[in-house]
Write a protein that holds these residues in place. Structure first.
Motif, PDB file in Angstrom:
ATOM      1  N   ILE A 119     -13.738  -0.569  -4.843  1.00 14.60           N
ATOM      2  CA  ILE A 119     -12.304  -0.423  -4.628  1.00 14.60           C
ATOM      3  C   ILE A 119     -11.842  -1.527  -3.693  1.00 14.60           C
ATOM      4  CG2 ILE A 119     -12.356   2.114  -4.845  1.00 14.60           C
ATOM      5  CD1 ILE A 119     -11.892   2.113  -1.718  1.00 14.60           C
ATOM      6  N   THR A 120     -10.535  -1.684  -3.614  1.00 16.99           N
ATOM      7  CA  THR A 120      -9.915  -2.450  -2.538  1.00 16.99           C
ATOM      8  C   THR A 120      -8.531  -1.871  -2.301  1.00 16.99           C
ATOM      9  OG1 THR A 120      -9.221  -4.636  -1.748  1.00 16.99           O
ATOM     10  CG2 THR A 120      -8.944  -4.206  -4.091  1.00 16.99           C
ATOM     11  N   THR A 121      -8.056  -1.973  -1.079  1.00 15.81           N
ATOM     12  CA  THR A 121      -6.662  -1.595  -0.813  1.00 15.81           C
ATOM     13  C   THR A 121      -5.795  -2.847  -0.687  1.00 15.81           C
ATOM     14  OG1 THR A 121      -6.973  -1.482   1.593  1.00 15.81           O
ATOM     15  CG2 THR A 121      -7.314   0.547   0.345  1.00 15.81           C
ATOM     16  N   THR A 122      -6.350  -4.001  -1.101  1.00 17.86           N
ATOM     17  CA  THR A 122      -5.593  -5.249  -0.975  1.00 17.86           C
ATOM     18  C   THR A 122      -5.579  -6.033  -2.284  1.00 17.86           C
ATOM     19  OG1 THR A 122      -7.538  -6.422  -0.107  1.00 17.86           O
ATOM     20  CG2 THR A 122      -6.035  -5.443   1.495  1.00 17.86           C
ATOM     21  N   TYR A 123      -5.291  -5.359  -3.370  1.00 13.23           N
ATOM     22  CA  TYR A 123      -5.134  -6.088  -4.624  1.00 13.23           C
ATOM     23  C   TYR A 123      -3.686  -6.556  -4.718  1.00 13.23           C
ATOM     24  CZ  TYR A 123      -6.177  -7.856  -9.200  1.00 13.23           C
ATOM     25  OH  TYR A 123      -6.392  -8.713 -10.246  1.00 13.23           O
ATOM     26  N   ARG A 124      -3.507  -7.824  -5.026  1.00 11.45           N
ATOM     27  CA  ARG A 124      -2.168  -8.439  -5.043  1.00 11.45           C
ATOM     28  C   ARG A 124      -1.731  -8.764  -6.468  1.00 11.45           C
ATOM     29  NH1 ARG A 124      -1.628 -14.057  -1.975  1.00 11.45           N
ATOM     30  NH2 ARG A 124      -3.383 -14.545  -3.355  1.00 11.45           N
ATOM     31  N   ILE A 125      -0.493  -8.419  -6.767  1.00  9.66           N
ATOM     32  CA  ILE A 125       0.133  -8.846  -8.021  1.00  9.66           C
ATOM     33  C   ILE A 125       1.529  -9.366  -7.691  1.00  9.66           C
ATOM     34  CG2 ILE A 125       0.961  -8.175 -10.303  1.00  9.66           C
ATOM     35  CD1 ILE A 125      -1.161  -6.040 -10.414  1.00  9.66           C
ATOM     36  N   VAL A 126       1.843 -10.536  -8.213  1.00  7.83           N
ATOM     37  CA  VAL A 126       3.199 -11.100  -8.115  1.00  7.83           C
ATOM     38  C   VAL A 126       3.744 -11.184  -9.536  1.00  7.83           C
ATOM     39  CG1 VAL A 126       4.615 -13.049  -7.366  1.00  7.83           C
ATOM     40  CG2 VAL A 126       2.568 -12.404  -6.059  1.00  7.83           C
ATOM     41  N   GLN A 134       0.806  -1.222   0.000  1.00  8.76           N
ATOM     42  CA  GLN A 134       0.000   0.000   0.000  1.00  8.76           C
ATOM     43  C   GLN A 134       0.843   1.279   0.000  1.00  8.76           C
ATOM     44  OE1 GLN A 134      -3.065  -0.376   3.028  1.00  8.76           O
ATOM     45  NE2 GLN A 134      -3.717  -2.366   2.262  1.00  8.76           N
ATOM     46  N   ALA A 135       1.888   1.277  -0.811  1.00  7.55           N
ATOM     47  CA  ALA A 135       2.720   2.471  -0.975  1.00  7.55           C
ATOM     48  C   ALA A 135       2.511   3.142  -2.323  1.00  7.55           C
ATOM     49  CB  ALA A 135       4.202   2.114  -0.814  1.00  7.55           C
ATOM     50  N   LEU A 136       1.958   2.410  -3.295  1.00 10.88           N
ATOM     51  CA  LEU A 136       1.849   2.952  -4.650  1.00 10.88           C
ATOM     52  C   LEU A 136       0.692   3.920  -4.816  1.00 10.88           C
ATOM     53  CD1 LEU A 136       2.704  -0.196  -6.772  1.00 10.88           C
ATOM     54  CD2 LEU A 136       4.202   1.689  -6.109  1.00 10.88           C
ATOM     55  N   SER A 137      -0.145   4.074  -3.777  1.00 14.93           N
ATOM     56  CA  SER A 137      -1.197   5.089  -3.839  1.00 14.93           C
ATOM     57  C   SER A 137      -0.584   6.485  -3.944  1.00 14.93           C
ATOM     58  CB  SER A 137      -2.088   5.010  -2.601  1.00 14.93           C
ATOM     59  OG  SER A 137      -1.323   5.179  -1.423  1.00 14.93           O
ATOM     60  N   LEU A 138       0.696   6.589  -3.616  1.00 19.37           N
ATOM     61  CA  LEU A 138       1.402   7.870  -3.662  1.00 19.37           C
ATOM     62  C   LEU A 138       2.311   7.980  -4.890  1.00 19.37           C
ATOM     63  CD1 LEU A 138       2.487   7.823   0.081  1.00 19.37           C
ATOM     64  CD2 LEU A 138       0.411   8.811  -0.884  1.00 19.37           C
ATOM     65  N   CYS A 139       2.309   6.949  -5.730  1.00 20.81           N
ATOM     66  CA  CYS A 139       3.233   6.888  -6.860  1.00 20.81           C
ATOM     67  C   CYS A 139       2.705   7.708  -8.035  1.00 20.81           C
ATOM     68  CB  CYS A 139       3.439   5.435  -7.271  1.00 20.81           C
ATOM     69  SG  CYS A 139       4.576   5.226  -8.646  1.00 20.81           S
ATOM     70  N   LYS A 140       3.496   8.644  -8.500  1.00 24.04           N
ATOM     71  CA  LYS A 140       3.084   9.508  -9.604  1.00 24.04           C
ATOM     72  C   LYS A 140       3.034   8.755 -10.930  1.00 24.04           C
ATOM     73  CE  LYS A 140       4.326  13.831 -11.964  1.00 24.04           C
ATOM     74  NZ  LYS A 140       4.509  13.287 -13.321  1.00 24.04           N
ATOM     75  N   ASP A 141       4.015   7.900 -11.176  1.00 24.15           N
ATOM     76  CA  ASP A 141       4.132   7.239 -12.476  1.00 24.15           C
ATOM     77  C   ASP A 141       4.535   5.778 -12.257  1.00 24.15           C
ATOM     78  OD1 ASP A 141       4.656   6.399 -15.046  1.00 24.15           O
ATOM     79  OD2 ASP A 141       5.957   8.088 -15.570  1.00 24.15           O
TER      80      ASP A 141
END
Length: 404
Positions: free
Chosen positions: A391-398, A249-256
């Motif tokens: 929405i969800t704040t727990t979508y997982r991608i590996v 849950q850090a990419l909510s702040l990612c610009k690009d």
């Protein structure tokens, strides 16, 4: 674990009681046509089978988890001693959540051509206070985890998910792992305790980095922690420095995200695996629906989201960077995080009532009420959006970087 594709339940759109909301700006979101993929409700391949107990419930490694009462008292003292400027800067920082990275014109209009620098300043002010507010409860790590076990606490669901990351990444003793948005270093300590890896954590907030270093030293770990804004690229690491990567849950702040994933690809060794757990808008979300849009305006400040990514957008950005996506799903039982969100919301609203009483008695300074009111705002809107599967704040991608 193979992801199972399931159809969405019918969406009901009930009216929501009005809240004071200073934002009337519009939100934009890519709307994917993909179906949402949910993990098997048994999670048998995500959890460490060798850690089950006699009653069949999963056991977790709590050996490096802080004592809750100590964390609470330390956070309480820090909040008590905040200066008026720190409080004002925290409250003002919420202005960034009225905007979206996708609307650069609005960003420039609000903050000028160097808007990324202004956003960075807001995030530092935001997290320097938020991490202490969250530490009054079970979200010191500043994330509500996927629902991995219905009978487990929020804290144990965090630990269960973190251990599933270690399994997904194939972590082994001595491996070097990058943790983006490491917070207070509690997840890093757990990864090291559970897997024997060496973690390098990255975070924008110097206050959290100092706490991460202190805690990991107390645990006897030589993990490293670096103050760095994830949007300031390139990352401060050499090519092929790490054996694995994770973020929670850090990419909510990612610009690009596309540019960030290319950088992560660069610093990972061939064959290294990548784990993402983050906030996304889901296919049923319709930005043109006034109820959906109203909920989104309330929830984004609560979860600290500037961007509005989608699963399809993340997958494309990863593949464009060179990764192959091996898993893309929602690991929560039934695809719903709401039971845990509700637990956290109920707890903090109880704390708020106590704080209100103590402020009225002048046993606490007035800024306690201001801060706890802001923290508790719109928790039930978050629950509703999750239950509506918007929405969800727990979508997982590996994902995995190809071997050389």
């Amino acid at each position: 674990m193979a992801a199972a594709t399931v159809s969405q339940p019918p969406i009901t759109t009930t009216a929501i009681p009005g809240r004071n909301d200073s934002s009337d700006s519009s939100r934009s979101s890519q709307t994917s046509t993909e179906k949402v993929k949910l993990a098997s409700p048994l999670h048998t391949s995500s959890l460490p089978k060798h850690r089950s107990s006699q009653d069949g419930r999963w056991q977790v490694d709590r050996s490096v988890s802080p004592k809750r009462w100590k964390t609470f008292l330390k956070a309480f003292k820090h909040i008590h001693n905040l200066t008026p400027k720190e409080v004002d800067d925290f409250m003002a920082s919420y202005e960034i959540y009225n905007l979206d990275w996708a609307n650069e014109e609005d960003m420039v209009k609000a903050f000028g051509p160097n808007y990324q620098e202004r956003v960075g300043d807001c995030l530092r002010s935001y997290y320097s206070v938020l991490n202490h507010l969250c530490s009054l409860g079970d979200v010191e790590k500043m994330y509500i985890p996927p629902l991995m076990d219905k009978k487990a606490s929020v804290l144990d669901n965090q630990l269960l998910y973190e251990e599933s990351i270690a399994l997904d990444l194939g972590l082994k003793p001595g491996m070097k792992v990058l943790d983006l948005g490491c917070g207070r270093g509690r997840v890093a300590a757990h990864m090291t305790s559970f897997s024997g890896v060496h973690v390098t954590g990255l975070n924008i907030d110097a206050n959290q980095i100092a706490q991460a270093r202190e805690w990991n030293e107390l645990c006897g770990f030589d993990n490293e922690f670096v103050v760095h804004d994830q949007n300031d690229l390139p990352l401060p690491f050499a090519d092929e420095s790490f054996d694995a990567f994770y973020e929670i849950q850090a990419l909510s702040l990612c610009k690009d995200p596309a540019a960030s994933f290319k950088e992560i690809y660069r610093v990972l060794k061939p064959g290294a695996k990548f784990s993402l757990l983050d906030w996304v808008s889901l296919p049923p979300y319709n930005p043109e629906d006034p109820i959906h849009a109203g909920l989104m305006r309330r929830v984004k400040p609560l979860i600290g989201a500037v961007g509005t990514p989608t699963p399809a957008g993340f997958e494309k950005a990863l593949m464009d960077a060179g990764f192959s996506v091996t898993k893309s799903d929602n690991p929560s039982i039934g695809g719903l995080q709401a039971p845990l969100i509700d637990k956290v919301d109920i707890y903090f609203r109880s704390v708020r009532r106590v704080i209100h009483g103590l402020v009225r008695l002048r046993a606490l300074p007035p800024h306690f009420k201001v801060l706890i009111d802001r923290l508790c705002l719109d928790g039930q809107a978050f629950v509703q959006m999750d239950n509506m599967r918007l929405i969800t704040t727990t979508y997982r991608i590996v994902a995995e970087k190809p071997s050389a």
